[in-house]
Motif scaffolding. Structure first.
Motif, mmCIF file in Angstrom:
data_model
loop_
_atom_site.group_PDB
_atom_site.id
_atom_site.type_symbol
_atom_site.label_atom_id
_atom_site.label_comp_id
_atom_site.label_asym_id
_atom_site.label_seq_id
_atom_site.Cartn_x
_atom_site.Cartn_y
_atom_site.Cartn_z
ATOM 1 N N ILE A 4 0.864 -1.175 0.000
ATOM 2 C CA ILE A 4 0.000 0.000 0.000
ATOM 3 C C ILE A 4 0.903 1.228 0.000
ATOM 4 C CG2 ILE A 4 -1.756 1.271 1.262
ATOM 5 C CD1 ILE A 4 -2.473 -1.442 2.596
ATOM 6 N N ILE A 5 0.741 2.061 -1.019
ATOM 7 C CA ILE A 5 1.506 3.309 -1.111
ATOM 8 C C ILE A 5 0.506 4.443 -1.088
ATOM 9 C CG2 ILE A 5 3.113 4.670 -2.465
ATOM 10 C CD1 ILE A 5 4.042 2.065 -3.773
ATOM 11 N N SER A 6 0.642 5.337 -0.122
ATOM 12 C CA SER A 6 -0.276 6.460 -0.025
ATOM 13 C C SER A 6 0.507 7.752 0.155
ATOM 14 C CB SER A 6 -1.253 6.264 1.136
ATOM 15 O OG SER A 6 -0.561 6.194 2.352
ATOM 16 N N GLY A 7 -0.142 8.856 -0.178
ATOM 17 C CA GLY A 7 0.497 10.160 -0.069
ATOM 18 C C GLY A 7 -0.354 11.106 0.756
ATOM 19 N N HIS A 8 0.287 11.852 1.621
ATOM 20 C CA HIS A 8 -0.384 12.864 2.428
ATOM 21 C C HIS A 8 0.102 14.232 1.956
ATOM 22 C CE1 HIS A 8 -1.505 10.168 6.055
ATOM 23 N NE2 HIS A 8 -1.653 9.540 4.916
ATOM 24 N N HIS A 9 -0.838 15.056 1.495
ATOM 25 C CA HIS A 9 -0.527 16.377 0.952
ATOM 26 C C HIS A 9 0.429 16.275 -0.226
ATOM 27 C CE1 HIS A 9 -2.451 17.984 4.494
ATOM 28 N NE2 HIS A 9 -1.614 17.316 5.256
ATOM 29 N N LEU A 10 0.260 15.198 -1.006
ATOM 30 C CA LEU A 10 1.181 14.928 -2.099
ATOM 31 C C LEU A 10 0.448 14.132 -3.168
ATOM 32 C CD1 LEU A 10 4.295 14.842 -2.921
ATOM 33 C CD2 LEU A 10 4.307 12.612 -1.846
ATOM 34 N N ASP A 11 0.657 14.477 -4.423
ATOM 35 C CA ASP A 11 0.099 13.692 -5.522
ATOM 36 C C ASP A 11 1.094 12.604 -5.890
ATOM 37 O OD1 ASP A 11 -2.178 15.251 -5.689
ATOM 38 O OD2 ASP A 11 -1.233 16.657 -7.095
ATOM 39 N N LEU A 12 0.639 11.358 -5.835
ATOM 40 C CA LEU A 12 1.511 10.241 -6.186
ATOM 41 C C LEU A 12 1.471 10.032 -7.697
ATOM 42 C CD1 LEU A 12 0.795 7.602 -3.428
ATOM 43 C CD2 LEU A 12 2.802 9.006 -3.723
ATOM 44 N N THR A 13 2.611 10.168 -8.311
ATOM 45 C CA THR A 13 2.709 9.933 -9.742
ATOM 46 C C THR A 13 3.091 8.475 -9.981
ATOM 47 O OG1 THR A 13 5.043 10.537 -9.787
ATOM 48 C CG2 THR A 13 3.446 12.318 -10.124
ATOM 49 N N PRO A 14 2.838 7.958 -11.161
ATOM 50 C CA PRO A 14 3.270 6.581 -11.462
ATOM 51 C C PRO A 14 4.782 6.407 -11.339
ATOM 52 C CG PRO A 14 1.668 7.313 -13.081
ATOM 53 C CD PRO A 14 1.990 8.497 -12.218
ATOM 54 N N ALA A 15 5.541 7.462 -11.600
ATOM 55 C CA ALA A 15 7.005 7.375 -11.484
ATOM 56 C C ALA A 15 7.425 7.158 -10.025
ATOM 57 C CB ALA A 15 7.650 8.635 -12.027
ATOM 58 N N ILE A 16 6.763 7.856 -9.106
ATOM 59 C CA ILE A 16 7.082 7.688 -7.685
ATOM 60 C C ILE A 16 6.691 6.294 -7.226
ATOM 61 C CG2 ILE A 16 6.532 8.453 -5.350
ATOM 62 C CD1 ILE A 16 6.269 11.276 -6.455
ATOM 63 N N ARG A 17 5.514 5.817 -7.646
ATOM 64 C CA ARG A 17 5.079 4.460 -7.282
ATOM 65 C C ARG A 17 6.058 3.407 -7.777
ATOM 66 N NH1 ARG A 17 0.019 3.558 -5.357
ATOM 67 N NH2 ARG A 17 -1.390 5.325 -5.416
ATOM 68 N N GLU A 18 6.478 3.544 -9.021
ATOM 69 C CA GLU A 18 7.421 2.580 -9.595
ATOM 70 C C GLU A 18 8.771 2.642 -8.884
ATOM 71 O OE1 GLU A 18 9.561 1.670 -13.861
ATOM 72 O OE2 GLU A 18 7.653 2.754 -13.847
ATOM 73 N N TYR A 19 9.208 3.843 -8.532
ATOM 74 C CA TYR A 19 10.478 4.003 -7.832
ATOM 75 C C TYR A 19 10.444 3.304 -6.478
ATOM 76 C CZ TYR A 19 14.672 6.346 -6.095
ATOM 77 O OH TYR A 19 15.919 6.606 -5.595
ATOM 78 N N VAL A 20 9.353 3.472 -5.737
ATOM 79 C CA VAL A 20 9.212 2.829 -4.431
ATOM 80 C C VAL A 20 9.146 1.313 -4.595
ATOM 81 C CG1 VAL A 20 7.674 2.550 -2.448
ATOM 82 C CG2 VAL A 20 8.146 4.823 -3.335
ATOM 83 N N GLN A 21 8.398 0.820 -5.575
ATOM 84 C CA GLN A 21 8.296 -0.622 -5.795
ATOM 85 C C GLN A 21 9.643 -1.228 -6.156
ATOM 86 O OE1 GLN A 21 5.247 -0.944 -8.738
ATOM 87 N NE2 GLN A 21 3.585 -0.854 -7.239
ATOM 88 N N ASN A 22 10.421 -0.545 -7.000
ATOM 89 C CA ASN A 22 11.745 -1.050 -7.374
ATOM 90 C C ASN A 22 12.682 -1.084 -6.173
ATOM 91 O OD1 ASN A 22 10.987 -1.431 -10.010
ATOM 92 N ND2 ASN A 22 11.775 0.537 -10.705
ATOM 93 N N LYS A 23 12.590 -0.073 -5.317
ATOM 94 C CA LYS A 23 13.445 -0.041 -4.127
ATOM 95 C C LYS A 23 13.039 -1.130 -3.130
ATOM 96 C CE LYS A 23 16.269 3.323 -4.904
ATOM 97 N NZ LYS A 23 17.718 3.205 -4.751
ATOM 98 N N LEU A 24 11.739 -1.410 -3.010
ATOM 99 C CA LEU A 24 11.275 -2.433 -2.072
ATOM 100 C C LEU A 24 11.618 -3.843 -2.527
ATOM 101 C CD1 LEU A 24 7.851 -0.998 -0.935
ATOM 102 C CD2 LEU A 24 9.904 -1.273 0.440
ATOM 103 N N ASP A 25 11.940 -4.020 -3.803
ATOM 104 C CA ASP A 25 12.379 -5.337 -4.283
ATOM 105 C C ASP A 25 13.651 -5.775 -3.568
ATOM 106 O OD1 ASP A 25 10.275 -5.648 -5.993
ATOM 107 O OD2 ASP A 25 11.351 -4.906 -7.759
ATOM 108 N N ARG A 26 14.485 -4.825 -3.199
ATOM 109 C CA ARG A 26 15.715 -5.134 -2.463
ATOM 110 C C ARG A 26 15.402 -5.737 -1.096
ATOM 111 N NH1 ARG A 26 19.714 -0.271 -1.307
ATOM 112 N NH2 ARG A 26 19.234 -0.441 0.883
#
Length: 115
Positions: A4-26
């Protein structure tokens, strides 16, 4: 594993979502017994001139929850430091679990006493 990826006072772009998912693969590569991960990205506004980006994560494991948070001026830098901290915590938890699952030491047989 639920992510679950959520943003507070922030618009989540697909680039940010993908960046977080790639980092969590580690994290998943180091330890695959993760039940669910909740990532919260946000902007802290203590004053107008000092905006800080916040990234925090709650990682649920069997019998434990790991909570890590990070602050930086750039959101990507906050995510990077968050993943580094989380990686250290997960490796620490993994080694602790591996050490505790070893066999218990058996008692030494007593030497026969001369009568």
């Amino acid at each position: 594993m639920n992510l679950i990826i959520s943003g507070h006072h922030l618009d989540l772009t697909p680039a940010i979502r993908e960046y977080v998912q790639n980092k969590l693969d580690r994290i998943i590569r180091h330890f695959d017994h993760v039940i669910d991960i909740a990532v919260i990205l946000g902007v802290e506004k203590p004053s107008e001139k000092d905006k800080r980006q916040r990234a925090e994560v709650n990682l649920r494991l069997r019998g434990n929850v790991i909570h890590v948070e990070s602050f930086a001026k750039d959101l990507y830098a906050a995510i990077d430091t968050l993943i580094d901290k989380l990686d250290r915590q997960v490796i620490k938890y993994k080694t602790k679990m591996q050490d505790h699952q070893c066999e218990a030491h058996k008692r030494m047989p007593e030497a026969p006493t001369a009568a």
